[in-house]
Design an enzyme around this catalytic site. Sequence first.
Site, PDB file in Angstrom:
ATOM      1  N   GLU A 248     -18.177   4.818  21.521  1.00  0.00           N
ATOM      2  CA  GLU A 248     -19.615   4.567  21.312  1.00  0.00           C
ATOM      3  C   GLU A 248     -20.268   5.921  21.092  1.00  0.00           C
ATOM      4  OE1 GLU A 248     -21.001   1.828  20.931  1.00  0.00           O
ATOM      5  OE2 GLU A 248     -19.871   0.293  21.988  1.00  0.00           O
ATOM      6  N   CYS A 284     -29.089   6.771  22.494  1.00  0.00           N
ATOM      7  CA  CYS A 284     -28.326   6.662  21.245  1.00  0.00           C
ATOM      8  C   CYS A 284     -29.002   5.700  20.275  1.00  0.00           C
ATOM      9  CB  CYS A 284     -26.922   6.168  21.561  1.00  0.00           C
ATOM     10  SG  CYS A 284     -26.898   4.616  22.475  1.00  0.00           S
TER      11      CYS A 284
HETATM   12  P1  NAD Z   1     -20.931  14.720  24.749  1.00  0.00           P
HETATM   13  O1  NAD Z   1     -20.064  14.210  23.672  1.00  0.00           O
HETATM   14  O2  NAD Z   1     -21.292  16.156  24.764  1.00  0.00           O
HETATM   15  O3  NAD Z   1     -20.269  14.441  26.188  1.00  0.00           O
HETATM   16  C1  NAD Z   1     -19.856  13.150  26.573  1.00  0.00           C
HETATM   17  C2  NAD Z   1     -18.776  13.273  27.628  1.00  0.00           C
HETATM   18  O4  NAD Z   1     -17.593  13.841  27.039  1.00  0.00           O
HETATM   19  C3  NAD Z   1     -19.124  14.166  28.819  1.00  0.00           C
HETATM   20  O5  NAD Z   1     -18.644  13.585  30.009  1.00  0.00           O
HETATM   21  C4  NAD Z   1     -18.386  15.452  28.501  1.00  0.00           C
HETATM   22  O6  NAD Z   1     -18.110  16.250  29.636  1.00  0.00           O
HETATM   23  C5  NAD Z   1     -17.116  14.908  27.857  1.00  0.00           C
HETATM   24  N1  NAD Z   1     -16.363  15.853  27.007  1.00  0.00           N
HETATM   25  C6  NAD Z   1     -16.796  16.970  26.401  1.00  0.00           C
HETATM   26  N2  NAD Z   1     -15.806  17.522  25.675  1.00  0.00           N
HETATM   27  C7  NAD Z   1     -14.716  16.734  25.822  1.00  0.00           C
HETATM   28  C8  NAD Z   1     -13.384  16.757  25.300  1.00  0.00           C
HETATM   29  N3  NAD Z   1     -12.965  17.724  24.491  1.00  0.00           N
HETATM   30  N4  NAD Z   1     -12.546  15.760  25.649  1.00  0.00           N
HETATM   31  C9  NAD Z   1     -12.948  14.743  26.446  1.00  0.00           C
HETATM   32  N5  NAD Z   1     -14.197  14.681  26.980  1.00  0.00           N
HETATM   33  C10 NAD Z   1     -15.071  15.658  26.666  1.00  0.00           C
HETATM   34  O7  NAD Z   1     -22.244  13.796  24.737  1.00  0.00           O
HETATM   35  P2  NAD Z   1     -23.571  13.953  25.598  1.00  0.00           P
HETATM   36  O8  NAD Z   1     -24.337  15.137  25.140  1.00  0.00           O
HETATM   37  O9  NAD Z   1     -23.240  13.822  27.037  1.00  0.00           O
HETATM   38  O10 NAD Z   1     -24.348  12.605  25.169  1.00  0.00           O
HETATM   39  C11 NAD Z   1     -25.149  12.516  24.052  1.00  0.00           C
HETATM   40  C12 NAD Z   1     -24.428  11.823  22.906  1.00  0.00           C
HETATM   41  O11 NAD Z   1     -23.932  10.563  23.338  1.00  0.00           O
HETATM   42  C13 NAD Z   1     -25.367  11.504  21.750  1.00  0.00           C
HETATM   43  O12 NAD Z   1     -24.724  11.788  20.542  1.00  0.00           O
HETATM   44  C14 NAD Z   1     -25.611  10.015  21.889  1.00  0.00           C
HETATM   45  O13 NAD Z   1     -25.992   9.365  20.709  1.00  0.00           O
HETATM   46  C15 NAD Z   1     -24.284   9.552  22.386  1.00  0.00           C
HETATM   47  N6  NAD Z   1     -24.440   8.251  23.030  1.00  0.00           N
HETATM   48  C16 NAD Z   1     -23.934   7.138  22.393  1.00  0.00           C
HETATM   49  C17 NAD Z   1     -24.122   5.880  22.948  1.00  0.00           C
HETATM   50  C18 NAD Z   1     -23.587   4.629  22.290  1.00  0.00           C
HETATM   51  O14 NAD Z   1     -23.525   3.602  22.957  1.00  0.00           O
HETATM   52  N7  NAD Z   1     -23.210   4.665  21.042  1.00  0.00           N
HETATM   53  C19 NAD Z   1     -24.828   5.757  24.156  1.00  0.00           C
HETATM   54  C20 NAD Z   1     -25.328   6.912  24.756  1.00  0.00           C
HETATM   55  C21 NAD Z   1     -25.120   8.155  24.191  1.00  0.00           C
END
Ligand code: NAD
Length: 492
Positions: A248, A284
């Site tokens: 997502e 999101c």
């Molecule tokens: P992010 O991708 O920076 O982080 C998400 C998670 O991934 C965190 O727990 C982070 O520590 C982890 N992470 C970071 N690098 C990683 C790696 N290499 N391998 C595995 N895990 C890793 O996102 P964010 O800044 O926390 O959230 C914002 C983003 O999330 C926005 O783009 C938003 O649109 C998206 N989002 C999508 C939905 C949906 O349902 N489609 C819902 C909410 C947020």
Amino acid sequence: MSESPITIDAIINGEMYKTEKHEPRENPTRPEEIVGYAPVNTVEETKKAIDVASDTFTTWRESSIDDRVERMRAAIQKIKDQTPEIAKLLSREHGKALYDAEGEIGVSLMWMEFACDNVKEVVKNEVQEHDTGKTIIARDAIGVVAAITPWNYPLSLSTIKIAPALLAGNTMVLKPSPLAPLAVSKVAAIIANEFPPGVLNMVHGEADVGVELTSNPKIAKIAFTGGTETAKHIMKAAADTIKHMTLELGGNDAAIILKDFDVNDEKLMTRLVISNFLTTGQICMIAKRIYVDKSIYEKFVEKYIEAANKWIRVGDPFDKNVTVGPVNNKKQADYVQELVEDAQSKGAEVIKLGEILDQDIFEEGYFLQPTVVLGAAQHDRVVVEEQFGPTVPILTFENDEEAIKLANDSIYGLTSSVWGDEEHAIEVAQHIQAGTTMINTAAIQGLDVRFPFGGVKQSGMGREYGKEGLLAYTDTHVINIPKDGDLPYIPE
Ligand code: NAD
């Protein structure tokens, strides 16, 4: 009044696992105030959690659905009982207004209840008697699920994964974002306590922990919510062991305002404003680009600003009059500001919206005054990139075909919305590339946990919520029992 910081621990095998290193999480409203300390787990500790989840899976997968549902319902009741404290903690660590934090817990509970009410009917073996024998289509648990979640909706985006995964007989290792790790840890601990040790485990940390979770051979499925760029790393890390995945990801959701939209309908206009600025725009599925039919543009902008000025009240999330809190972190606030300034430097007009209720707090925290950007071009960064903050550009279109083209002109396809006469809006909606399109509403206001949610294009793959969201944690296992031992298509 500031409260003493709390310290949380990882959860491994049903126990609070003490870690050497902790990171502080500040209150974005008053960054000097530390709300709590979250562990920074090591790769070794992450491996330990995965091993425990993997060992536990062998017995947990044989448990009955009735037993799982009973345990989950007990957890739901405890979360309900503790909602006021959890909401306060979430609001303090995240920056979202208190009503919004309560709303997030409400959505989490609604989904957990839906999952409990429906899992037996959806995740069941189907038996088909047919002319050549009998076939059982079984829905097996997949194994150990690695759930990785973002900071913007830490509770609902974790429970959206925990409930269906555990109810279907999987075990889990959950990793939340370091930018909102505290309230979700409380919720995870409540759930973990209702289940046998090792069913739900939780670790904390940065990318190294995430990499272990996405590459470890014992992980069978990744359920990830977060940014599209992070998802690309995850897909690469998971490639060697071919894991199941639900992704997502980001969105840049268009709201199309048709010529028959009633600009004088204040309720509708306020609904649109909320679709842009709820949770300070950090959702999101928030409407991130507004396209308005040129014939009503001027009147629309006037009425939109009027409605926004009434609804947006920026300040301390604990103040009951506040609708918009600070941005969750400084990096995000700077990024949103950068996009707005970029548009301004290219000639766009930036109009500040709403009222700042407490100037001192506004200056102290990671606050931005919400803005609307007029006159930006389709290729400007504020239109192309996911702002994920309190700003929204308004652009125009000549006719419906152009509106559809502009809305689809994005690498993303999460949600979208069309506003105007219902029949007209439905007609336009059918041409939009998105996982969900809402009519005369948008964002969380139009979210319904009974139906599948997810993105197309680079907004992700797979679905959460609805029956699909339950089946996403199962593998289809066909057991064939031919009458005569032979299958019909094998020639004599
Ligand atoms: P992010 O991708 O920076 O982080 C998400 C998670 O991934 C965190 O727990 C982070 O520590 C982890 N992470 C970071 N690098 C990683 C790696 N290499 N391998 C595995 N895990 C890793 O996102 P964010 O800044 O926390 O959230 C914002 C983003 O999330 C926005 O783009 C938003 O649109 C998206 N989002 C999508 C939905 C949906 O349902 N489609 C819902 C909410 C947020």
